[in-house]
Scaffold this active site. Structure first.
Site, PDB file in Angstrom:
ATOM      1  N   ASP A  92       0.867  -1.171   0.000  1.00 19.46           N
ATOM      2  CA  ASP A  92       0.000   0.000   0.000  1.00 19.46           C
ATOM      3  C   ASP A  92       0.906   1.223   0.000  1.00 19.46           C
ATOM      4  OD1 ASP A  92      -2.174   1.600   0.051  1.00 19.46           O
ATOM      5  OD2 ASP A  92      -2.769   1.153   2.110  1.00 19.46           O
ATOM      6  N   ASP A 127      -3.223   7.280  -3.414  1.00 21.07           N
ATOM      7  CA  ASP A 127      -4.570   7.813  -3.572  1.00 21.07           C
ATOM      8  C   ASP A 127      -4.918   8.704  -2.391  1.00 21.07           C
ATOM      9  OD1 ASP A 127      -4.449   5.420  -2.020  1.00 21.07           O
ATOM     10  OD2 ASP A 127      -6.633   5.348  -2.000  1.00 21.07           O
ATOM     11  N   CYS A 279     -13.970 -24.650  16.935  1.00 18.59           N
ATOM     12  CA  CYS A 279     -13.040 -24.667  15.815  1.00 18.59           C
ATOM     13  C   CYS A 279     -12.096 -25.846  15.982  1.00 18.59           C
ATOM     14  CB  CYS A 279     -12.252 -23.347  15.772  1.00 18.59           C
ATOM     15  SG  CYS A 279     -10.927 -23.279  14.556  1.00 18.59           S
ATOM     16  N   CYS A 281      -8.905 -25.837  14.299  1.00 20.71           N
ATOM     17  CA  CYS A 281      -7.588 -25.467  13.790  1.00 20.71           C
ATOM     18  C   CYS A 281      -6.523 -25.967  14.775  1.00 20.71           C
ATOM     19  CB  CYS A 281      -7.495 -23.956  13.609  1.00 20.71           C
ATOM     20  SG  CYS A 281      -7.306 -23.011  15.151  1.00 20.71           S
ATOM     21  N   CYS A 284      -6.839 -24.471  18.304  1.00 13.08           N
ATOM     22  CA  CYS A 284      -8.018 -24.879  19.069  1.00 13.08           C
ATOM     23  C   CYS A 284      -7.995 -26.362  19.415  1.00 13.08           C
ATOM     24  CB  CYS A 284      -9.281 -24.517  18.296  1.00 13.08           C
ATOM     25  SG  CYS A 284      -9.472 -22.731  18.043  1.00 13.08           S
TER      26      CYS A 284
END
Length: 517
Positions: A92, A127, A279, A281, A284
């Protein structure tokens, strides 16, 4: 050669491949934000979760390079070596700092040349973000960003190895978003982005963000990829993808972790409010909420951030599978039930029906059935396309009496032969009307719904039947009807047909004691 190839479509969403000099990326994809000055989880952690792409801030890198004396020597700082990441790196330009602080001490030429020098794979021009501001300020941000975009073309080569990104501005002022997108579409940038959604994302105003996306996508070239800044929660992904967003980025995974917030598919939960992890994963599976609460803060933040990344990745994989199966609308409807904010999001994207319908194939391989669960299911472009054909284009055979009769099954209809002078047109919740000769055509034989049917769906069916009756009278088509008191939806349609003066017979009138479901 195009650097973006689309493999599959569903609604306005797509599975695509973005080719960069550091490798190819399948989209939809998420870029985890990496702070070059503060890495609370390692690059190896991010790669272990399965991300081969990240985004970092070129402005912060530039300031760091200046401080160390490297900023004035082009090419001395290589972003891949600096971060220790051999995958795809997006940078960015510093617009977020511009949004936060109102000014940054660098001009566009400097930051673009710096992004070129450090070897960014995907780079954003400088921007002027809109944010949640007045209309006057929003219009100024559109004008300034377009001016920068035109000037940037003098110092970049849009055909070189870097994929340059032009942000669309305008914020909540949709006419300004449209103007920004329309003018931007005339410029030869290989990729666009939707700028300044963070202020609305932070307060769950997904509906505003989705209107920004839909308005821009209506005029942007469909063959070019679109990025959404600051989107890092599973709740937004299905909706944004349905409107055509291809890539996302956010630091949400670590920001939530710093606040002990645990990400789920349906929202974020404070760690101390959890007794169990919903979860599976690696984090977890190994720990309990109590385990994490008893850890030192640094260790807890790292593990929570890793979990959050797994949730983000799983959510996008689910979206891609829904595209592949032709079930993205069904996923969008499911997620819309999670929160009031996502219910508003569903209504927001439904206004872009024509955009989604224009890219939705009639059916996918294997003719997967349509699952009908609520009134929102009737907004599915495939369903709306079919219903529109019946009510506006279909004409029954001549010299036959049309008989409206309830479809006896909730699992589609099969091919029916027409005998004698009676021409059967079935009515059924969700799909509306099914002429007998259309039975077996997609989706008339490939749908399921459950009884009892919601009141909103019954009212919708009555409106469809009422519209067909009016068209029949206008065209002079003979019409009679049948109804059953065993199904409430059929009984209500029968009563309405009787009120409209259609000769209606009751299929079960000889069965005593019958009552509606």
């Amino acid at each position: 050669m195009s650097r973006f190839r689309i493999r599959d479509f569903e609604l306005a969403g797509r599975i695509g491949v973005l080719r960069t000099r550091s490798g190819s990326l399948e989209t939809p994809a998420f870029f985890p934000v990496v702070d070059p000055a503060r890495q609370e989880i390692t690059i190896d952690d991010i790669k272990e979760v399965g991300f081969k792409q990240i985004i970092t801030n070129a402005y912060l890198l530039y300031k760091r390079a200046l401080k160390s004396g490297d900023g004035s020597v082009p090419g001395k700082l290589d972003v891949h070596r600096f971060l220790g990441f051999d995958g795809i790196i997006m940078t960015d330009s510093g617009a977020y700092q511009l949004l936060e602080y109102g000014n940054i001490d660098v001009d566009q030429n400097t930051i673009i040349n710096f992004e070129k020098a450090i070897g960014s794979d995907v780079a954003v021009i400088l921007d002027h973000p809109t944010g949640d501001v007045s209309r006057r300020e929003a219009e100024a941000s559109v004008v300034e960003t377009l001016r920068n975009a035109q000037e940037a073309l003098k110092i970049i080569d849009v055909n070189d190895d870097t994929i340059w990104v032009l942000p669309i501005q305008g914020g909540k002022y949709l006419d300004l978003v449209r103007r920004s997108a329309l003018e931007s579409s005339k410029l030869a940038y290989p990729m666009y982005s939707i700028g300044s959604p963070t202020a609305f994302m932070e307060v769950y105003r997904y509906d505003i963000v989705l209107k920004m996306i839909g308005t821009a996508k209506e005029v942007l070239p469909p063959e070019r990829p679109v990025h959404l800044f600051g989107a890092g929660h599973p709740l937004i992904f299905p909706f944004a993808v349905a409107l055509g967003v291809d890539t996302f980025d956010s630091a949400s995974y670590i920001l939530y972790a710093r606040d002990d917030r645990y990400m789920t598919d349906y929202g974020t939960v404070k760690l101390q409010d959890l007794q169990y992890f919903p979860c599976s994963c690696p984090v977890c599976r190994k720990y309990t909420p109590r385990d994490l609460m008893e850890m030192p803060p640094e260790q807890r933040r790292r593990l929570l951030a890793i979990h959050n990344l797994y949730v983000i990745k799983r959510s996008l994989e689910r979206v891609k599978q829904a595209i592949a199966e032709g079930r993205l609308w069904e996923l969008v409807v499911e997620v819309s039930r999670y929160r009031a904010e996502t219910a508003r999001a569903l209504r927001a994207i439904s206004r872009y029906y024509k955009l989604m319908d224009s890219f939705t194939p009639s059916s996918k391989g294997g003719l997967r059935g349509v699952r009908l669960v609520s009134i929102e299911s009737t907004w599915n472009p495939r369903v709306m396309r079919y219903r529109s054909w019946v009510l506006t284009s279909y004409e029954p055979p001549k010299d036959m009496i049309n008989v409206l009769t309830p479809l006896p099954t909730s699992r589609g209809c099969q091919e029916v032969s027409i005998k004698g002078s009676r021409h059967v047109i079935y009515y059924v919740p969700y799909l509306g009307l099914i002429p007998s000769e259309a039975c077996g055509l997609y989706p008339t034989a490939q749908f399921t719904y459950a009884e009892p049917v919601d009141d909103a769906v019954i009212r919708d069916l009555i409106n469809v039947v009422r519209t067909f009756v009016a068209r029949s009278r206008e065209r002079g088509w003979p019409l009679t009807a049948e109804a059953s008191r065993r199904k409430r939806w059929s009984m209500e349609v029968g009563l309405e047909l009787s009120r409209l003066g259609v000769d209606t017979s009751w299929l079960d009138e000889r069965v005593h004691g019958t009552r509606a479901d």
